[in-house]
Design a protein around this motif. Sequence first.
Motif, short mmCIF file in Angstrom:
data_model
loop_
_atom_site.label_atom_id
_atom_site.label_comp_id
_atom_site.label_asym_id
_atom_site.label_seq_id
_atom_site.Cartn_x
_atom_site.Cartn_y
_atom_site.Cartn_z
N GLY A 158 -2.18 4.18 -4.60
CA GLY A 158 -1.71 4.15 -5.98
C GLY A 158 -2.71 4.68 -6.99
O GLY A 158 -2.35 4.88 -8.15
N LYS A 159 -3.94 4.93 -6.58
CA LYS A 159 -4.94 5.43 -7.51
C LYS A 159 -4.73 6.92 -7.78
O LYS A 159 -4.28 7.67 -6.91
N ASN A 160 -5.09 7.32 -8.99
CA ASN A 160 -4.98 8.71 -9.39
C ASN A 160 -5.88 9.57 -8.51
O ASN A 160 -7.07 9.29 -8.40
N ASP A 172 3.24 -13.21 2.20
CA ASP A 172 3.06 -12.39 1.01
C ASP A 172 2.21 -11.16 1.33
O ASP A 172 1.57 -11.07 2.38
N GLY A 173 2.19 -10.21 0.39
CA GLY A 173 1.43 -8.99 0.58
C GLY A 173 0.79 -8.52 -0.71
O GLY A 173 1.23 -8.90 -1.81
N GLN A 174 -0.25 -7.70 -0.58
CA GLN A 174 -0.97 -7.23 -1.75
C GLN A 174 -1.64 -5.90 -1.44
O GLN A 174 -2.09 -5.67 -0.30
N VAL A 175 -1.72 -5.03 -2.43
CA VAL A 175 -2.42 -3.76 -2.25
C VAL A 175 -3.89 -4.02 -1.93
O VAL A 175 -4.53 -4.90 -2.50
N ASP A 220 0.83 -1.21 0.00
CA ASP A 220 0.00 0.00 0.00
C ASP A 220 0.86 1.26 0.00
O ASP A 220 0.64 2.19 -0.79
N GLU A 221 1.81 1.30 0.90
CA GLU A 221 2.61 2.51 1.07
C GLU A 221 3.49 2.80 -0.15
O GLU A 221 3.64 3.95 -0.57
N ILE A 222 4.07 1.75 -0.72
CA ILE A 222 4.94 1.96 -1.87
C ILE A 222 4.15 2.43 -3.08
O ILE A 222 4.55 3.37 -3.79
N THR A 223 2.99 1.81 -3.36
CA THR A 223 2.21 2.25 -4.52
C THR A 223 1.70 3.67 -4.33
O THR A 223 1.64 4.45 -5.29
N GLU A 224 1.33 4.03 -3.11
CA GLU A 224 0.87 5.41 -2.86
C GLU A 224 2.02 6.40 -3.05
O GLU A 224 1.82 7.50 -3.58
N GLN A 225 3.22 6.02 -2.64
CA GLN A 225 4.36 6.91 -2.83
C GLN A 225 4.71 7.05 -4.31
O GLN A 225 5.07 8.14 -4.77
N ILE A 226 4.58 5.96 -5.06
CA ILE A 226 4.81 6.03 -6.51
C ILE A 226 3.78 6.95 -7.15
O ILE A 226 4.11 7.77 -8.02
N SER A 227 2.54 6.85 -6.72
CA SER A 227 1.48 7.74 -7.21
C SER A 227 1.86 9.20 -6.97
O SER A 227 1.74 10.04 -7.88
N THR A 228 2.31 9.50 -5.78
CA THR A 228 2.70 10.88 -5.45
C THR A 228 3.86 11.35 -6.31
O THR A 228 3.84 12.48 -6.83
#
Length: 383
Positions: A299-301, A273-276, A31-39
């Motif tokens: 990670g969502k726009n 394992d982990g998942q968004v 969750d945190e990594i995809t949100e940071q990539i989004s930012t």
Amino acid sequence: MTNNIIIGNLEDDSIEMAERKGIGHPDTICDEITEQISTELCRYYIEEFGAIMHYNVDKALLIGGQSAPAYGGGKIIQPISLIIAGRATSHIKDKKIPIEEIAVETAKKWIQKNIRHLDISKGIDIVSKIRPGSADLVELFNRFGKGEIPLANDTSFGAGYYPTTTLEDKIIGIEQLLNAPRTKNRFPFIGEDIKVMGVKDPSKNYFTIAMAMVDKYIADLNDYITKIEQVRVFVTTSLNLSGSTIYINTADDYDRKSVYLTVTGTSAEHGDDGQVGRGNRINGLITPYQPMSLEATSGKNPVSHIGKIYNYLAMDLSRAVVENHYADYARVFIVSQIGKPIDNPQILHFQLKNRKVEKKEIEMLAKEKLKELSGYWKRIIYA
């Protein structure tokens, strides 16, 4: 608990449960990594082109590695794998946007900052599989670049409530305390992978803490047991939980010498394992006794993805209702239709306890918040 089977009524709030996954939990990592990539994508698009382009990077899968923890320090046998996927605008006219590089470098920086014992050069392999978006969703998004109200890119809903309960606040408090820098300085053997489950019954609160222990700081089984007890006392006294029962690492079997020992401080190192989307909602909790959307926000726009902004809006509206003394408790539900303006939901539903004002005042509040939706992306990426 004297009786594990309880039969009650819908109005009965004497029983409650909730959960929080800490920063080092495999689901939270995704969750945190995809949100940071989004930012980072938002900031790149704005700096280079003056506007956010179409993207959604809300898919990630963490595949646990293999490790051999040992008292005094073990080793990683097989690294963790992290696969990041989604859609993003990768070319604008003749300029190629380094989507894959942004994603991978952002993930590495986040891990270095937040998982202190995970070596990014040896302990994890990161792969980005972000591809161009579909033409119809890109077209829906183009209104934003023209300064118009964005169109919803999905038929989805958001849900929120306020205030949080005493149990929920204590769950958050426990995880934040155990992952606070000052706590890590005092107890360096506490890893970042911490999960807290709270249960309330009519007599008291119970908190079950799963806490990864870092092996190099622990000499032997007796030292492990001593350190677990130190943490129990620390949590109890720091958060005034003397009336509660606190369990730590209940899967431990001291007779078999089987304990929650890790090399890196996260269970992701060995098969977990982990998942968004499987972790905390945007209020930092998983709340089966409270309304919540199963939509993953990370990670969502933040411009037009309803699965993100309507969940923020629902939380904001419920908080505003209570803080403005319009009611003592609020639940908010809001649903979109794909292709419709984001400020024109199909329905926005309030459920209130002890309403103190006329309905028109709450309607005015809702309309004001809806007007702010086209600018929500600023508060999300610049938070």
